[in-house]
Design an enzyme around this catalytic site. Structure first.
Site, PDB file in Angstrom:
ATOM      1  N   CYS A  91      -1.957   4.908  -5.426  1.00 18.00           N
ATOM      2  CA  CYS A  91      -2.747   4.088  -4.511  1.00 18.00           C
ATOM      3  C   CYS A  91      -2.844   2.724  -5.175  1.00 18.00           C
ATOM      4  CB  CYS A  91      -4.127   4.688  -4.279  1.00 18.00           C
ATOM      5  SG  CYS A  91      -5.236   3.591  -3.363  1.00 18.00           S
ATOM      6  N   THR A 106       0.857  -1.182   0.000  1.00 20.82           N
ATOM      7  CA  THR A 106       0.000   0.000   0.000  1.00 20.82           C
ATOM      8  C   THR A 106       0.890   1.228   0.000  1.00 20.82           C
ATOM      9  OG1 THR A 106      -1.421   1.352   1.440  1.00 20.82           O
ATOM     10  CG2 THR A 106      -0.187  -0.377   2.498  1.00 20.82           C
TER      11      THR A 106
END
Length: 232
Positions: A197, A83
């Site tokens: 992202c 992430t």
């Protein structure tokens, strides 16, 4: 082949992509029946998101440190945080273990610099777009000029990530919104766009954009394989 330690679950939708891309890359590199040696410690994203929303980053950091230490204890040779946003505590995670941490921004920036690009647009969560832990690293370490959307556009991007993509929901209307935001950034001089992202790749691909696209999920996962095979 080194064993890759993956901190996943943020969200599991993108962690699934990491596992797929990593094994595809190993097959591409080694052929035959080869697959990746890897361990994944997958957190409960509900807990992480709640801490993010409440600004309880110290508690979130403790979860990330615990995850990294579990992976080291399990035999991982290095750590990959699956992430972008949770690289906010990359320094603390790296210092908590004795094995390397492969940073997603470093892998991505290396690819951008290799292409001779200097001015990039950054899309991601509000945390990634607004705070300095990510943009600052791109600028200070790699000399990139980073453009982010305005307030209203940042909210649109953030809300689509959390309310749709993290739940596996992909909408054409949301894709259109992202494309329009990217085009605005092109008008400001962006030479490329970072999908900062790990879920955005579920929505957008290179064919959707008029400028080069750097998908951090794919770049990070492929870099992890190259790192694992570096001394082979």
């Amino acid at each position: 082949m080194k064993t890759i330690g993956l901190i996943g679950g943020m969200s599991w939708e993108s962690s699934l992509l990491y596992y797929q891309i990593i094994n595809q890359r190993v097959k591409e590199k080694l052929g035959g029946y080869h697959s990746a040696k890897c361990l994944m410690y997958s957190v409960d994203f509900h807990e992480i998101k709640t801490l993010q929303d409440q600004g309880k980053w110290e508690e979130a950091t403790r979860i990330m440190i615990d995850s990294a230490q579990r992976l080291q204890a399990g035999g991982s040779d290095f750590i990959v945080i699956c992430t972008n946003t949770m690289h906010k505590m990359a320094k603390e995670v790296a210092e908590s273990v004795t094995i390397p941490l492969v940073h997603i921004a470093d892998a991505t920036a290396a690819e951008i610099v290799k292409c001779g690009i200097r001015k990039v647009a950054l899309l991601g969560t509000a945390f990634t777009m607004e705070q300095d832990f990510y943009k600052g690293r791109l600028t200070d370490k790699f000399g990139l000029e980073v453009l982010v959307p305005g307030d209203a556009a940042r909210k649109i991007i953030h809300d689509i990530i959390y309310q749709e993509l993290c739940l596996g929901i992909v909408k054409e209307s949301s894709k259109a919104s992202y494309i329009a935001i990217i085009q605005d950034l092109v008008q400001e001089g962006a030479e490329a766009v970072i999908l900062g992202c790990t879920e955005i790749g579920l929505l957008l691909s290179a064919k959707d954009c008029s400028i080069p696209v750097f998908d951090t999920t794919r770049i990070h996962a492929e870099y992890a394989v190259d790192f694992a095979l570096r001394d082979e």
